[in-house]
Design a protein around this motif. Sequence first.
Motif, PDB file in Angstrom:
ATOM      1  N   ARG A   1       0.740  -1.267  -0.068  1.00 20.31           N
ATOM      2  CA  ARG A   1       0.036   0.115   0.101  1.00 20.31           C
ATOM      3  C   ARG A   1       0.859   1.346   0.021  1.00 20.31           C
ATOM      4  NH1 ARG A   1      -2.853  -2.983   3.199  1.00 20.31           N
ATOM      5  NH2 ARG A   1      -1.124  -4.479   3.074  1.00 20.31           N
ATOM      6  N   THR A   2       2.046   1.069   0.806  1.00 18.99           N
ATOM      7  CA  THR A   2       2.656   2.625   0.723  1.00 18.99           C
ATOM      8  C   THR A   2       3.292   2.951  -0.550  1.00 18.99           C
ATOM      9  OG1 THR A   2       3.291   1.960   2.937  1.00 18.99           O
ATOM     10  CG2 THR A   2       4.599   3.845   1.881  1.00 18.99           C
TER      11      THR A   2
ATOM     12  N   ARG B   1      12.293   3.621   1.290  1.00 22.91           N
ATOM     13  CA  ARG B   1      11.935   2.501   2.407  1.00 22.91           C
ATOM     14  C   ARG B   1      13.059   1.841   2.609  1.00 22.91           C
ATOM     15  NH1 ARG B   1       6.830  -1.043   3.588  1.00 22.91           N
ATOM     16  NH2 ARG B   1       6.043   1.136   4.590  1.00 22.91           N
TER      17      ARG B   1
ATOM     18  N   HIS C   1       7.716   6.115  10.449  1.00 24.03           N
ATOM     19  CA  HIS C   1       7.109   6.067   9.228  1.00 24.03           C
ATOM     20  C   HIS C   1       6.114   7.300   9.180  1.00 24.03           C
ATOM     21  CE1 HIS C   1       4.998   4.361   5.899  1.00 24.03           C
ATOM     22  NE2 HIS C   1       4.529   3.136   6.389  1.00 24.03           N
TER      23      HIS C   1
ATOM     24  N   GLN D   1       2.659   7.298   7.329  1.00 24.39           N
ATOM     25  CA  GLN D   1       1.665   6.376   8.189  1.00 24.39           C
ATOM     26  C   GLN D   1       1.043   7.195   9.256  1.00 24.39           C
ATOM     27  OE1 GLN D   1       0.333   3.251   7.132  1.00 24.39           O
ATOM     28  NE2 GLN D   1      -0.739   3.264   8.684  1.00 24.39           N
TER      29      GLN D   1
ATOM     30  N   ARG E   1       7.848   0.959  13.732  1.00 23.28           N
ATOM     31  CA  ARG E   1       8.037   2.236  13.165  1.00 23.28           C
ATOM     32  C   ARG E   1       6.874   2.998  13.153  1.00 23.28           C
ATOM     33  NH1 ARG E   1      10.194  -0.075   7.558  1.00 23.28           N
ATOM     34  NH2 ARG E   1       8.378  -0.674   6.831  1.00 23.28           N
ATOM     35  N   VAL E   2       5.485   2.322  13.110  1.00 23.75           N
ATOM     36  CA  VAL E   2       4.378   2.911  12.760  1.00 23.75           C
ATOM     37  C   VAL E   2       4.039   3.615  14.430  1.00 23.75           C
ATOM     38  CG1 VAL E   2       1.732   2.526  12.414  1.00 23.75           C
ATOM     39  CG2 VAL E   2       3.535   1.722  11.046  1.00 23.75           C
TER      40      VAL E   2
ATOM     41  N   ARG F   1       0.777  -4.987  13.524  1.00 22.11           N
ATOM     42  CA  ARG F   1       1.234  -6.325  12.920  1.00 22.11           C
ATOM     43  C   ARG F   1       2.336  -7.081  13.633  1.00 22.11           C
ATOM     44  NH1 ARG F   1       4.833  -8.133   8.896  1.00 22.11           N
ATOM     45  NH2 ARG F   1       5.496  -6.157   8.779  1.00 22.11           N
TER      46      ARG F   1
ATOM     47  N   GLN G   1       5.681  -8.349  13.726  1.00 18.35           N
ATOM     48  CA  GLN G   1       6.815  -7.929  12.727  1.00 18.35           C
ATOM     49  C   GLN G   1       7.699  -9.205  12.635  1.00 18.35           C
ATOM     50  OE1 GLN G   1       7.568  -4.006  11.507  1.00 18.35           O
ATOM     51  NE2 GLN G   1       5.262  -3.981  11.345  1.00 18.35           N
TER      52      GLN G   1
ATOM     53  N   PRO H   1      -2.588  -0.449  10.258  1.00 22.18           N
ATOM     54  CA  PRO H   1      -1.792   0.157   9.028  1.00 22.18           C
ATOM     55  C   PRO H   1      -1.787  -0.798   7.997  1.00 22.18           C
ATOM     56  CG  PRO H   1      -0.146  -0.675  10.866  1.00 22.18           C
ATOM     57  CD  PRO H   1      -1.518  -0.859  11.578  1.00 22.18           C
ATOM     58  N   GLY H   2      -1.810  -2.172   8.187  1.00 22.47           N
ATOM     59  CA  GLY H   2      -1.836  -3.283   7.202  1.00 22.47           C
ATOM     60  C   GLY H   2      -0.405  -3.397   6.859  1.00 22.47           C
ATOM     61  N   PRO H   3       0.082  -4.451   6.535  1.00 20.93           N
ATOM     62  CA  PRO H   3      -0.845  -5.766   6.067  1.00 20.93           C
ATOM     63  C   PRO H   3      -1.114  -6.531   7.467  1.00 20.93           C
ATOM     64  CG  PRO H   3       1.348  -6.376   5.620  1.00 20.93           C
ATOM     65  CD  PRO H   3       1.496  -4.851   6.058  1.00 20.93           C
TER      66      PRO H   3
HETATM   67  C1  NCD Z   1       3.642  -0.561   8.243  1.00 20.73           C
HETATM   68  C2  NCD Z   1       5.273  -0.611   7.780  1.00 20.73           C
HETATM   69  O1  NCD Z   1       5.664  -1.020   6.601  1.00 20.73           O
HETATM   70  O2  NCD Z   1       6.002  -0.262   8.664  1.00 20.73           O
HETATM   71  N1  NCD Z   1       2.939  -1.087   6.851  1.00 20.73           N
HETATM   72  C3  NCD Z   1       2.462   0.225   6.240  1.00 20.73           C
HETATM   73  O3  NCD Z   1       3.239   0.806   5.823  1.00 20.73           O
HETATM   74  N2  NCD Z   1       1.246   0.171   5.765  1.00 20.73           N
HETATM   75  C4  NCD Z   1       3.320  -1.707   9.072  1.00 20.73           C
HETATM   76  C5  NCD Z   1       3.713  -3.056   8.751  1.00 20.73           C
HETATM   77  O4  NCD Z   1       4.626  -3.562   7.951  1.00 20.73           O
HETATM   78  O5  NCD Z   1       3.148  -4.034   9.570  1.00 20.73           O
END
Ligand code: NCD
Length: 311
Positions: A57-58, A107, A135, A138, A168-169, A222, A224, A262-264
Motif C-alpha cells: 500500500r505505501t 523505504r 514512518h 503513516q 516504526r508505525v 502487525r 513484525q 496500518p496493514g498488512p
Molecule cells: C507498516 C510498515 O511497513 O511499517 N505498513 C505500512 O506501511 N502500511 C506496518 C507493517 O508492516 O506492519
Amino acid sequence: MFPHRHLLGIEQLSQTDIITILDLAEKYADLNRQQHKHLDVLSGLTQINMFFENSTRTQASFEIAGKRLGADVMNMAMQASSIKKGETLIDTALTLNAMHPDLLVVRHPHSGAVQLLSEKVNCAVLNAGDGRHEHPTQALLDALTIRRSKGRLHRLTIAICGDIAHSRVARSNMFLLGKMENRVRLVGPKTLMPSGVDKLGVEVTDDMAAGLEGADVVMMLRLQKERMDGGFIPSEREYYHRWGLDEAKLSNARPDAIVMHPGPMNRGVEIDGTLADDINRSVIQEQVEMGVAVRMAAMELLTQNLRRDTA
Ligand code: NCD
C-alpha cells in the motif's frame, strides 16, 4: 509555509507543521473522490520511489499520489538493482541524484538509512519507513483518519496495541499523538515493548482489558516477524488469545471507539477478521484512502520549498 526540506520523521515536526499537512490533505481527500483527480501541482517534476523492503500500500499510494499531481513517477525495482551487485546505498543514491530527481521516496530496513541518504542528495527525501525508527506518512494518515472520525485530534485516549518494539508505525504515532496532546497507551506483551518504554511519557500495560478501557481509538499493529530473531511470543494462538482484538476485548473501549490497523493484517493473529471488516467499527479502508491524500499534501509542501530554493 512548511519549513522542512525533507520529511524524515514526525519527531522533527511542530504541531503547526502537522496541521498544515492535514489541512491540505483534507482538500486532496475531496479531490480523490471526484471522477477527475488530476492536477498539475508537480508537473515537470520527477519522483523516484526506492523501496528496499516489501510494500504494497505505501508504494502504490506514493505512486498514485505523484501521478495525481502530475509528477513523472518512476519505481526503482530495488530487488533487481545494483544493490544486489554490492553497490552501497549511498552510491545508488548518488547515481540517482545525478539524474536530477525532485522527490525521492525511500523505504529501507535499517533505522537511520533514509536520513543518511537525505544528506547526500539535492532533492527532497520522504521517509516511507526506515527499520523500526519512523514512518511519518503513516502516522499522518492515521491522524487524518482519526480527526475525520472523531472531529478532533486532541484529548483522545488512544491504545496502540501489539508489537510496539519492532514498529516504526507505533513510534511515529507516539510522537504525533503526543505532540497533539492526546493520552497514549501502549498495550502488549512485555517482550514486545521497546527498551526505555518508561521514559516515553505514555501509559504501558500488558493487559488488553485495562489498556482498552475508555479508549476512543484502538490501533492494532502487525507482529513484525521479519524483525524478530527469536521467540518473542509463546505461540500465535496464545498471542491471539491474550492480545488479539475481538468483539469481547473491544467492549472495554468506548462504544464509539474506532479500530485501526496500518496493514498488512494477519487475520486471526492480531485481529479478528470479521471485526476488521466491520464498517461500523473499523476505519482500515479509510486509512488507505487517506494515505494517498496525505502523501499528495506532503509532496506538494516539500516541492514548494524546492521551488523557493531555486527561484
Ligand atoms: C507498516 C510498515 O511497513 O511499517 N505498513 C505500512 O506501511 N502500511 C506496518 C507493517 O508492516 O506492519
